[in-house]
Design a protein around this motif. Structure first.
Motif, PDB file in Angstrom:
ATOM      1  N   THR A   3       0.831  -1.206   0.000  1.00  0.00           N
ATOM      2  CA  THR A   3       0.000   0.000   0.000  1.00  0.00           C
ATOM      3  C   THR A   3       0.864   1.253   0.000  1.00  0.00           C
ATOM      4  O   THR A   3       2.077   1.198   0.234  1.00  0.00           O
ATOM      5  N   GLU A  42      -1.152  -0.002 -10.477  1.00  0.00           N
ATOM      6  CA  GLU A  42      -0.914   1.169  -9.630  1.00  0.00           C
ATOM      7  C   GLU A  42       0.467   1.751  -9.948  1.00  0.00           C
ATOM      8  O   GLU A  42       1.366   1.749  -9.109  1.00  0.00           O
ATOM      9  N   MET A  82       1.073  -4.420  -9.361  1.00  0.00           N
ATOM     10  CA  MET A  82       1.316  -3.056  -8.900  1.00  0.00           C
ATOM     11  C   MET A  82       1.883  -2.201 -10.025  1.00  0.00           C
ATOM     12  O   MET A  82       1.458  -1.059 -10.232  1.00  0.00           O
ATOM     13  N   GLU A 126       1.686   4.702 -10.167  1.00  0.00           N
ATOM     14  CA  GLU A 126       2.208   5.758  -9.298  1.00  0.00           C
ATOM     15  C   GLU A 126       2.792   5.166  -8.017  1.00  0.00           C
ATOM     16  O   GLU A 126       3.831   5.629  -7.517  1.00  0.00           O
ATOM     17  N   LEU A 127       2.147   4.136  -7.491  1.00  0.00           N
ATOM     18  CA  LEU A 127       2.661   3.473  -6.290  1.00  0.00           C
ATOM     19  C   LEU A 127       3.961   2.750  -6.602  1.00  0.00           C
ATOM     20  O   LEU A 127       4.906   2.777  -5.803  1.00  0.00           O
ATOM     21  N   TRP A 128       4.009   2.120  -7.778  1.00  0.00           N
ATOM     22  CA  TRP A 128       5.249   1.438  -8.194  1.00  0.00           C
ATOM     23  C   TRP A 128       6.416   2.429  -8.240  1.00  0.00           C
ATOM     24  O   TRP A 128       7.485   2.168  -7.688  1.00  0.00           O
TER      25      TRP A 128
END
Length: 349
Positions: A106, A173, A169, A175-177
């Motif tokens: 997260t 996701e 991810m 941006e999270l990566w």
């Protein structure tokens, strides 16, 4: 980059484009379970603990140099050591590999991932001990895990066969990566700078799992961070290696290293041409199949000569500037030590 070479150090001479006194050779995982002296000194000591014990890590690093007459020592460590040093709860489980108590999944996990910002003095002390024994002809190579491989361990919680959570991810996701990669990169840089300050003479960025990526994904999600890391250590010779990376060799080559490691699946002259097309000629490292060390003298000699011939062809046509002999991956744990010593002797002759 002008490479300052020690007196008659074959590995550094090969990287500098000079003619080495003999074909330089070292093996990934040359220090470790294949050696009885390693098993003896490690008995009862957990893997990660041994990486933070200066005298022990120096002894383990030096064991294959003494036994096999290789031209370089590779610092005994593990790719997760800088994460452990930063304060992450991670351990190496025998028979499995690095395992993380709480995987990074997260935005809060990423934000709380510790960044290494201090010197790992135990490792630096070990490097100084190693350099006291190495001769001017032998090179000490430091190393770090590349950010993609480290990220995969963190996201999956340990080794993975498919890297599905990692790729999920990356694509689901992004941006999270990228936030995770931006969190990992300074830790890897700090880890390598500490090794340089202590006296390593070259380094290898080891991307164990990069071969699971498409070229497009590698360029978008990984290459910028590996490039940043290699740029930060351009004051020493840099080696870049991944497993199963034949399809992304050109992309990996653009990250900036002087030397490209090649696994056993791609002939060296073919690999050299792929790398040169995009990046100009580089030094090659590799690429004997580790399984050939089980095949006997005749087969070993034949394969070593084939690889040297491929490297020489690549150099002759301008696709490569030099060759460091190595395996196409690491020494297998049950390899006979005498077979490794014999291979070094054949390579040198």
């Amino acid at each position: 980059m002008e490479i300052m070479t020690a007196k008659n150090a074959p590995l550094l001479d090969a990287i500098a484009g000079k003619t080495p006194s003999r074909t330089p050779v070292w093996f990934m995982r040359q220090a470790g379970r294949s050696l009885p002296e390693y098993r003896q000194v490690r008995e009862g000591i957990p893997m990660l603990d041994s990486c933070f014990m200066p005298e022990l890590l120096a002894e383990i690093t030096l064991q294959p140099v003494r036994r096999h007459d290789v031209d370089a020592a590779i610092l005994f460590s593990d790719i997760v050591v800088p994460l452990k040093a930063a304060g992450l709860d991670i351990d190496i489980v025998p028979g499995k590999g690095p395992v993380l108590a709480d995987p990074i999944r997260t935005a809060a996990d990423v934000a709380n991932l510790p960044i290494l910002d201090h010197e790992v003095t135990e490792v630096q002390e070990g490097i100084k001990i190693i350099n006291e024994e190495l001769t001017d002809q032998q090179t000490l190579i430091g190393f770090a895990g590349a950010p993609f491989t480290l990220a995969s361990y963190l996201i999956e919680g340990g080794p993975s066969k498919n890297h599905e959570k990692t790729k999920a991810m990356m694509h689901g996701e992004p941006e999270l990566w990228h936030a995770l990669m931006q969190r990992l990169t300074p830790t890897i840089i700090h880890w390598l700078r500490g090794q340089i300050n202590a006296g390593i003479e070259a380094m290898q960025l080891f991307d164990s799992w990069a071969g699971y990526l498409t070229e497009k994904d590698y360029r978008e999600f990984v290459l910028p961070y590996s490039t940043e890391i290699l740029e930060s250590v351009k004051d020493i010779p840099r080696i870049h290696f991944g497993v199963g990376t034949g399809e992304i060799l050109a992309a990996m080559g653009s990250a900036g290293s002087e030397v490209m490691g090649v696994d056993w699946r791609v002939p060296l002259d073919v690999a050299a041409e792929r790398i040169r097309r995009e990046n100009g000629a580089k030094v090659l490292q590799g690429n004997l199949d580790p399984a050939i060390l089980f095949a006997g003298t005749k087969a070993l000699t034949k394969e070593i000569q084939r690889i040297k011939d491929e490297a020489n062809r690549a150099i002759a046509v301008g696709d490569a500037t030099g060759h460091i002999f190595n395996l196409g991956h690491g020494v297998m744990p049950n390899t006979a030590p005498d077979a490794i010593t014999e291979a070094v002797s054949i390579i040198h002759s």
